[in-house]
Design a protein around this motif. Structure first.
Motif, PDB file in Angstrom:
ATOM      1  N   ASN A  28       0.818  -1.215   0.000  1.00  0.00           N
ATOM      2  CA  ASN A  28       0.000   0.000   0.000  1.00  0.00           C
ATOM      3  C   ASN A  28       0.855   1.271   0.000  1.00  0.00           C
ATOM      4  OD1 ASN A  28      -3.023  -0.581   0.147  1.00  0.00           O
ATOM      5  ND2 ASN A  28      -2.245  -2.001   1.681  1.00  0.00           N
ATOM      6  N   LEU A  52      -7.654   4.993  -0.355  1.00  0.00           N
ATOM      7  CA  LEU A  52      -7.961   3.633   0.089  1.00  0.00           C
ATOM      8  C   LEU A  52      -6.715   2.952   0.646  1.00  0.00           C
ATOM      9  CD1 LEU A  52     -10.026   1.261   0.242  1.00  0.00           C
ATOM     10  CD2 LEU A  52      -9.221   0.586  -2.035  1.00  0.00           C
ATOM     11  N   THR A  55      -5.889   4.308   4.025  1.00  0.00           N
ATOM     12  CA  THR A  55      -6.840   3.745   4.996  1.00  0.00           C
ATOM     13  C   THR A  55      -6.469   2.314   5.355  1.00  0.00           C
ATOM     14  OG1 THR A  55      -8.617   5.137   4.119  1.00  0.00           O
ATOM     15  CG2 THR A  55      -9.272   3.231   5.429  1.00  0.00           C
ATOM     16  N   GLU A  56      -6.090   1.521   4.342  1.00  0.00           N
ATOM     17  CA  GLU A  56      -5.755   0.118   4.569  1.00  0.00           C
ATOM     18  C   GLU A  56      -4.552  -0.040   5.492  1.00  0.00           C
ATOM     19  OE1 GLU A  56      -7.778  -2.015   3.876  1.00  0.00           O
ATOM     20  OE2 GLU A  56      -8.322  -2.231   1.782  1.00  0.00           O
ATOM     21  N   TYR A  59      -5.817   0.700   8.899  1.00  0.00           N
ATOM     22  CA  TYR A  59      -6.853  -0.276   9.243  1.00  0.00           C
ATOM     23  C   TYR A  59      -6.238  -1.582   9.745  1.00  0.00           C
ATOM     24  CZ  TYR A  59     -11.006  -3.247   8.501  1.00  0.00           C
ATOM     25  OH  TYR A  59     -12.057  -4.121   8.657  1.00  0.00           O
ATOM     26  N   THR A  96     -14.742   4.100   6.939  1.00  0.00           N
ATOM     27  CA  THR A  96     -14.091   4.857   5.867  1.00  0.00           C
ATOM     28  C   THR A  96     -13.872   3.983   4.642  1.00  0.00           C
ATOM     29  OG1 THR A  96     -12.947   6.260   7.493  1.00  0.00           O
ATOM     30  CG2 THR A  96     -12.055   6.230   5.259  1.00  0.00           C
ATOM     31  N   GLU A  97     -13.432   2.754   4.869  1.00  0.00           N
ATOM     32  CA  GLU A  97     -13.189   1.845   3.735  1.00  0.00           C
ATOM     33  C   GLU A  97     -14.485   1.509   3.000  1.00  0.00           C
ATOM     34  OE1 GLU A  97     -11.045  -2.378   2.590  1.00  0.00           O
ATOM     35  OE2 GLU A  97     -10.649  -1.420   4.513  1.00  0.00           O
ATOM     36  N   CYS A  98     -15.551   1.237   3.738  1.00  0.00           N
ATOM     37  CA  CYS A  98     -16.840   0.921   3.108  1.00  0.00           C
ATOM     38  C   CYS A  98     -17.310   2.059   2.210  1.00  0.00           C
ATOM     39  CB  CYS A  98     -17.898   0.634   4.178  1.00  0.00           C
ATOM     40  SG  CYS A  98     -17.672  -0.911   5.075  1.00  0.00           S
ATOM     41  N   THR A 100     -15.472   4.502   0.958  1.00  0.00           N
ATOM     42  CA  THR A 100     -14.508   4.732  -0.119  1.00  0.00           C
ATOM     43  C   THR A 100     -14.724   3.751  -1.269  1.00  0.00           C
ATOM     44  OG1 THR A 100     -12.854   5.559   1.455  1.00  0.00           O
ATOM     45  CG2 THR A 100     -12.055   4.874  -0.705  1.00  0.00           C
ATOM     46  N   PRO A 268      -7.223  -6.120   3.207  1.00  0.00           N
ATOM     47  CA  PRO A 268      -6.143  -5.144   3.007  1.00  0.00           C
ATOM     48  C   PRO A 268      -4.952  -5.727   2.254  1.00  0.00           C
ATOM     49  CG  PRO A 268      -6.995  -4.980   5.236  1.00  0.00           C
ATOM     50  CD  PRO A 268      -7.644  -6.195   4.628  1.00  0.00           C
ATOM     51  N   ASN A 271      -6.237  -5.972  -1.688  1.00  0.00           N
ATOM     52  CA  ASN A 271      -6.501  -4.727  -2.415  1.00  0.00           C
ATOM     53  C   ASN A 271      -5.332  -4.259  -3.285  1.00  0.00           C
ATOM     54  OD1 ASN A 271      -9.209  -4.117  -2.035  1.00  0.00           O
ATOM     55  ND2 ASN A 271      -8.860  -3.139  -0.070  1.00  0.00           N
TER      56      ASN A 271
END
Length: 294
Positions: A28, A52, A55-56, A59, A96-98, A100, A268, A271
């Motif tokens: 990431n 994203l 965030t990952e 997360y 936030t992930e949902c 996004t 994560p 992705n």
């Protein structure tokens, strides 16, 4: 209590999850660097992808480092404040992930179904509003949920049969009527999980119908990418919905913590692979960056 009480199993799990965590964070970070330095990757899609990836990183960092520590340490105690903090950031980053992912699906919908209007619709101002709105919504929803849960009395058993402080295992330790909590969790799940998932399905179903009209190589490739995206999205949302949108009796299922591995750790990891290694532009930019480094 973690995933296992057997020392040998805990050591194996430590090695596996350490590798997953390192690959996820490095992957990431690499995405963020590539999208930031490569001028060709300046479209809204990559802007959202960078958010994203950021965030990952946070997360997975909320749960895995603490879990790795517990796998090597027999003392798995966590303080009340630490538990509340972990749960807050897990809810905030998960929300936030949902949101996004839903925004990214809308971006793809506009790009494929209205290509001539794409730049006029997905302006930089609108993208910034989407991101700011996502973060503010996640902050407010998570604060409300956590404040409500941790304002109630805890007594009796203080063992959480999980590898992190998740919402339902913590609620099960409350020694008061939790009916209202269960309703708010269901509403939270509907708003944060079910609604974005439906929007994503609608967006991709329209994209799918548009791409199937033509048989060009580019559209076939886009169709293949849509399938990959939907696979990851499906795993993420189905497992989260399974955990957070069920009656209390079903939430006592012993395998909850193993199901949680999918949306908290494996997604994560997937992705970067799905969104980048199957993306020609990103792979070309990655090769260019590696050539510059060497």
């Amino acid at each position: 209590m973690g995933l296992s009480s057997i020392d040998v199993v805990q050591q194996v799990l430590f090695g596996i999850f350490l590798l997953i965590y390192m690959f996820t964070v490095v992957g990431n970070i690499l995405i963020i660097i590539i999208v930031t330095v490569e001028s060709k990757l300046c479209s809204p899609m990559y802007f959202f992808l960078r958010n994203l990836s950021l965030t990952e990183i946070f997360y997975i960092s909320v749960t895995v480092p603490r879990m790795l520590k517990d796998l090597l340490d027999h003392d798995k105690c966590i303080s009340f404040i630490e538990c509340a903090t972990q749960l807050y950031f897990f809810c905030f980053l998960g929300t936030t992930e949902c949101f996004t992912l839903a925004i990214m699906a809308y971006d793809r919908y506009v790009a494929i179904c209205s290509p001539l209007l794409y730049t006029s619709i997905m302006t930089r101002t609108l993208c910034l509003r989407f991101v700011i709105g996502t973060f503010l919504s996640a902050i407010l929803l998570s604060i409300g949920q956590i404040t409500f849960v941790f304002s109630l009395p805890f007594c009796g058993l203080n063992k959480i049969d999980h590898f992190f402080c998740d919402l339902l295992p913590v609620v099960n330790l409350i020694c008061a009527d939790t009916y209202t909590n269960e309703i708010t969790i269901l509403l939270y799940g509907f708003l944060v999980i079910f609604t974005p998932f439906v929007l994503i399905l609608v967006s991709y179903s329209i994209i799918w119908s548009v791409l199937k009209i033509s048989n060009t190589a580019g559209q076939k490739k886009a169709l293949s990418t849509c399938v990959s995206h939907l696979t990851v999205v499906g795993i993420f949302f189905s497992t989260t919905f399974f955990i957070y949108a069920r009656p209390k009796k079903m939430s006592q299922f012993d395998g909850n913590k193993y199901v949680s591995i999918f949306y908290s750790i494996l997604i994560p990891l997937l992705n970067p692979i799905i969104y980048c290694l199957r993306n020609t532009e990103v792979k070309q930019s990655m090769r260019k960056l590696l050539r510059l480094c060497y």
